[in-house]
Motif scaffolding. Structure first.
Motif, mmCIF file in Angstrom:
data_model
loop_
_atom_site.group_PDB
_atom_site.id
_atom_site.type_symbol
_atom_site.label_atom_id
_atom_site.label_comp_id
_atom_site.label_asym_id
_atom_site.label_seq_id
_atom_site.Cartn_x
_atom_site.Cartn_y
_atom_site.Cartn_z
ATOM 1 N N MET A 1 -2.116 10.836 -5.303
ATOM 2 C CA MET A 1 -1.026 9.861 -5.204
ATOM 3 C C MET A 1 -0.400 9.662 -6.581
ATOM 4 S SD MET A 1 -1.128 5.915 -3.845
ATOM 5 C CE MET A 1 -1.590 6.429 -2.196
ATOM 6 N N LYS A 2 0.920 9.739 -6.656
ATOM 7 C CA LYS A 2 1.608 9.560 -7.924
ATOM 8 C C LYS A 2 1.494 8.108 -8.375
ATOM 9 C CE LYS A 2 5.911 10.759 -10.244
ATOM 10 N NZ LYS A 2 7.280 11.285 -10.068
ATOM 11 N N ARG A 3 1.138 7.918 -9.635
ATOM 12 C CA ARG A 3 0.926 6.582 -10.173
ATOM 13 C C ARG A 3 2.224 6.087 -10.798
ATOM 14 N NH1 ARG A 3 -4.481 5.529 -10.974
ATOM 15 N NH2 ARG A 3 -4.169 4.312 -12.854
ATOM 16 N N LYS A 4 2.745 4.981 -10.304
ATOM 17 C CA LYS A 4 3.988 4.434 -10.823
ATOM 18 C C LYS A 4 3.813 2.960 -11.171
ATOM 19 C CE LYS A 4 7.473 7.437 -8.803
ATOM 20 N NZ LYS A 4 8.758 7.475 -8.063
ATOM 21 N N ALA A 5 4.431 2.558 -12.285
ATOM 22 C CA ALA A 5 4.374 1.156 -12.684
ATOM 23 C C ALA A 5 5.341 0.313 -11.877
ATOM 24 C CB ALA A 5 4.697 1.031 -14.174
ATOM 25 N N PHE A 6 6.421 0.930 -11.437
ATOM 26 C CA PHE A 6 7.476 0.187 -10.757
ATOM 27 C C PHE A 6 7.523 0.563 -9.285
ATOM 28 C CE2 PHE A 6 12.160 0.379 -9.628
ATOM 29 C CZ PHE A 6 12.253 -0.959 -9.311
ATOM 30 N N SER A 7 7.520 -0.448 -8.437
ATOM 31 C CA SER A 7 7.595 -0.210 -6.997
ATOM 32 C C SER A 7 8.925 -0.751 -6.490
ATOM 33 C CB SER A 7 6.434 -0.912 -6.279
ATOM 34 O OG SER A 7 6.478 -0.661 -4.899
ATOM 35 N N PRO A 8 9.916 0.130 -6.308
ATOM 36 C CA PRO A 8 11.250 -0.353 -5.932
ATOM 37 C C PRO A 8 11.351 -0.685 -4.451
ATOM 38 C CG PRO A 8 11.261 2.026 -6.091
ATOM 39 C CD PRO A 8 9.878 1.578 -6.489
ATOM 40 N N HIS A 9 12.182 -1.655 -4.119
ATOM 41 C CA HIS A 9 12.465 -2.002 -2.731
ATOM 42 C C HIS A 9 13.957 -2.242 -2.582
ATOM 43 C CE1 HIS A 9 8.282 -2.221 -1.735
ATOM 44 N NE2 HIS A 9 8.045 -3.238 -2.527
ATOM 45 N N ASP A 10 14.405 -2.301 -1.327
ATOM 46 C CA ASP A 10 15.766 -2.721 -1.077
ATOM 47 C C ASP A 10 15.880 -4.215 -1.379
ATOM 48 O OD1 ASP A 10 16.445 -0.164 -0.191
ATOM 49 O OD2 ASP A 10 15.784 -0.608 1.858
ATOM 50 N N ASP A 11 17.043 -4.805 -1.105
ATOM 51 C CA ASP A 11 17.212 -6.232 -1.356
ATOM 52 C C ASP A 11 16.162 -7.064 -0.633
ATOM 53 O OD1 ASP A 11 19.245 -5.993 -3.111
ATOM 54 O OD2 ASP A 11 20.848 -6.451 -1.695
ATOM 55 N N VAL A 12 15.741 -6.608 0.541
ATOM 56 C CA VAL A 12 14.676 -7.290 1.283
ATOM 57 C C VAL A 12 13.719 -6.245 1.846
ATOM 58 C CG1 VAL A 12 14.091 -8.803 3.209
ATOM 59 C CG2 VAL A 12 16.197 -9.189 1.935
ATOM 60 N N TYR A 13 12.422 -6.466 1.617
ATOM 61 C CA TYR A 13 11.381 -5.596 2.179
ATOM 62 C C TYR A 13 10.295 -6.509 2.723
ATOM 63 C CZ TYR A 13 7.284 -2.543 2.307
ATOM 64 O OH TYR A 13 6.150 -1.862 2.693
ATOM 65 N N ILE A 14 9.943 -6.325 3.977
ATOM 66 C CA ILE A 14 8.898 -7.154 4.580
ATOM 67 C C ILE A 14 7.950 -6.257 5.352
ATOM 68 C CG2 ILE A 14 10.294 -7.663 6.643
ATOM 69 C CD1 ILE A 14 8.944 -10.489 6.589
ATOM 70 N N GLN A 15 6.657 -6.535 5.245
ATOM 71 C CA GLN A 15 5.666 -5.683 5.905
ATOM 72 C C GLN A 15 4.445 -6.500 6.330
ATOM 73 O OE1 GLN A 15 2.896 -3.249 3.675
ATOM 74 N NE2 GLN A 15 3.515 -1.418 4.810
ATOM 75 N N TYR A 16 4.014 -6.260 7.555
ATOM 76 C CA TYR A 16 2.744 -6.802 8.045
ATOM 77 C C TYR A 16 1.724 -5.679 7.981
ATOM 78 C CZ TYR A 16 -0.915 -7.908 11.413
ATOM 79 O OH TYR A 16 -2.129 -8.094 12.023
ATOM 80 N N LEU A 17 0.514 -5.999 7.557
ATOM 81 C CA LEU A 17 -0.530 -4.968 7.470
ATOM 82 C C LEU A 17 -1.877 -5.547 7.856
ATOM 83 C CD1 LEU A 17 -1.315 -2.051 6.619
ATOM 84 C CD2 LEU A 17 -1.736 -2.961 4.324
ATOM 85 N N ARG A 18 -2.567 -4.835 8.735
ATOM 86 C CA ARG A 18 -3.966 -5.133 9.074
ATOM 87 C C ARG A 18 -4.761 -3.891 8.704
ATOM 88 N NH1 ARG A 18 -6.992 -8.453 12.678
ATOM 89 N NH2 ARG A 18 -8.824 -7.400 13.522
ATOM 90 N N ASN A 19 -5.513 -3.960 7.647
ATOM 91 C CA ASN A 19 -6.212 -2.794 7.106
ATOM 92 C C ASN A 19 -7.710 -2.936 7.332
ATOM 93 O OD1 ASN A 19 -7.146 -0.619 5.546
ATOM 94 N ND2 ASN A 19 -5.453 -0.810 4.113
ATOM 95 N N MET A 20 -8.293 -1.958 8.028
ATOM 96 C CA MET A 20 -9.718 -2.002 8.354
ATOM 97 C C MET A 20 -10.548 -1.149 7.402
ATOM 98 S SD MET A 20 -9.457 -4.101 10.775
ATOM 99 C CE MET A 20 -11.190 -4.151 11.272
ATOM 100 N N GLU A 21 -9.939 -0.678 6.322
ATOM 101 C CA GLU A 21 -10.646 0.117 5.332
ATOM 102 C C GLU A 21 -10.396 -0.448 3.939
ATOM 103 O OE1 GLU A 21 -9.210 4.066 5.711
ATOM 104 O OE2 GLU A 21 -10.194 4.443 7.638
ATOM 105 N N LYS A 22 -11.301 -0.152 3.024
ATOM 106 C CA LYS A 22 -11.103 -0.584 1.655
ATOM 107 C C LYS A 22 -9.882 0.121 1.070
ATOM 108 C CE LYS A 22 -15.898 -1.705 0.511
ATOM 109 N NZ LYS A 22 -17.004 -1.489 -0.443
#
Length: 278
Positions: free
Chosen positions: A1-22
């Motif tokens: 996975m490429k390592r980046k300091a900056f995580s760009p988004h559009d004007d609005v970004y929304i996400q629901y996440l249910r993660n069953m793994e570390k």
């Protein structure tokens, strides 16, 4: 996975996440807009502002643009959350400049705990925003921005005078290293210099720093310099030479090379794109 300091988004970004793994973030990062993180279940560890917060249901984090942060699972096998990223541009369709200024003063960075009633109401706001941004058609954009502003105002209401979630202070030598980097990033200090400021062996510092923060010492230094350069590009009319000098890059060419590697475009292109979106 490429390592980046900056995580760009559009004007609005929304996400629901249910993660069953570390899951640990690949690197510390920041955004050019606000982030609101609502924990719904399980456990998540957030490294922010020299403190490691243990987030569980009802905990909410509010982060400003360019705030460097990092999250990891550690011993937790599961977590459930909503996250919202948005820029001030997304609010400007319905708010005046003065209203945006007042909101900026009230939307302060913090990590707070909501009671169950507040958590359920906040979840409803998140679902409403998420639902509107999945639709298109008549008045959809106005509904999206209205729902977003309602959510943000409830965040402000919930964070006024609330108790900050308890977090554990990180080891003194790591706090010293972070403080030194944040104060001297313009001088582009080397690993030996940073370790010397902490009175520890550089190999010990490297191991402990990575374990605690999720980034190497030099990655963190570079992240700080990039976030400062990014902010100056957006908020000032400084030339590339002036920005390079202010952020510890040896030259505008060096700034351009590092910036392009991180963001996929030259800083001059980035500035033009942001200006065209205003």
């Amino acid at each position: 996975m490429k390592r980046k300091a900056f995580s760009p988004h559009d004007d609005v970004y929304i996400q629901y996440l249910r993660n069953m793994e570390k899951h640990d973030m690949p690197v510390q990062h920041y955004h050019d807009g606000y982030e609101i993180f609502l924990m719904l279940g399980g456990k998540r560890y957030l490294f922010y502002d020299n403190i490691c917060f243990t987030l569980e249901r009802g905990d909410m984090a509010v982060l400003r643009p360019f705030d460097i942060h990092y999250a990891q699972s550690r011993d937790a096998e599961y977590y459930e959350r909503f996250v919202l990223n948005f820029s001030e541009t997304a609010l400007s369709a319905l708010l005046s400049r003065e209203e945006l200024r007042l909101l900026r003063e009230k939307l302060v960075p913090c990590v707070v705990h909501l009671n169950e009633e507040q958590t359920e109401l906040m979840l409803d706001f998140f679902k409403r925003v998420n639902g509107y941004f999945e639709k298109s058609g008549f008045l959809s954009e106005k509904l999206q921005h209205t729902a977003l502003i309602q959510l943000v105002m409830y965040v402000v209401e919930c964070t006024q005078g609330e108790q900050t979630v308890g977090g554990r202070q990180i080891p003194a030598q790591i706090r010293t290293a972070l403080t030194y980097i944040n104060q001297h990033y313009r001088d582009n200090p080397g690993l030996e210099e940073i370790a010397g400021a902490c009175n520890v062996n550089k190999y010990h510092l490297c191991h402990t720093f990575k374990e605690i923060t999720g980034a190497t010492v030099l990655e963190y230094l570079n992240n700080v310099r990039l976030s400062k350069a990014h902010s100056l590009l957006m908020d000032t009319g400084y030339s590339m030479e002036e920005i390079a000098r202010e952020t510890g890059f040896s030259s505008s060419l060096n700034l351009t090379r590092v910036f392009k590697k991180a963001y996929g475009m030259a800083p001059t292109q980035f500035r033009k794109r942001k200006e065209s979106m205003r």
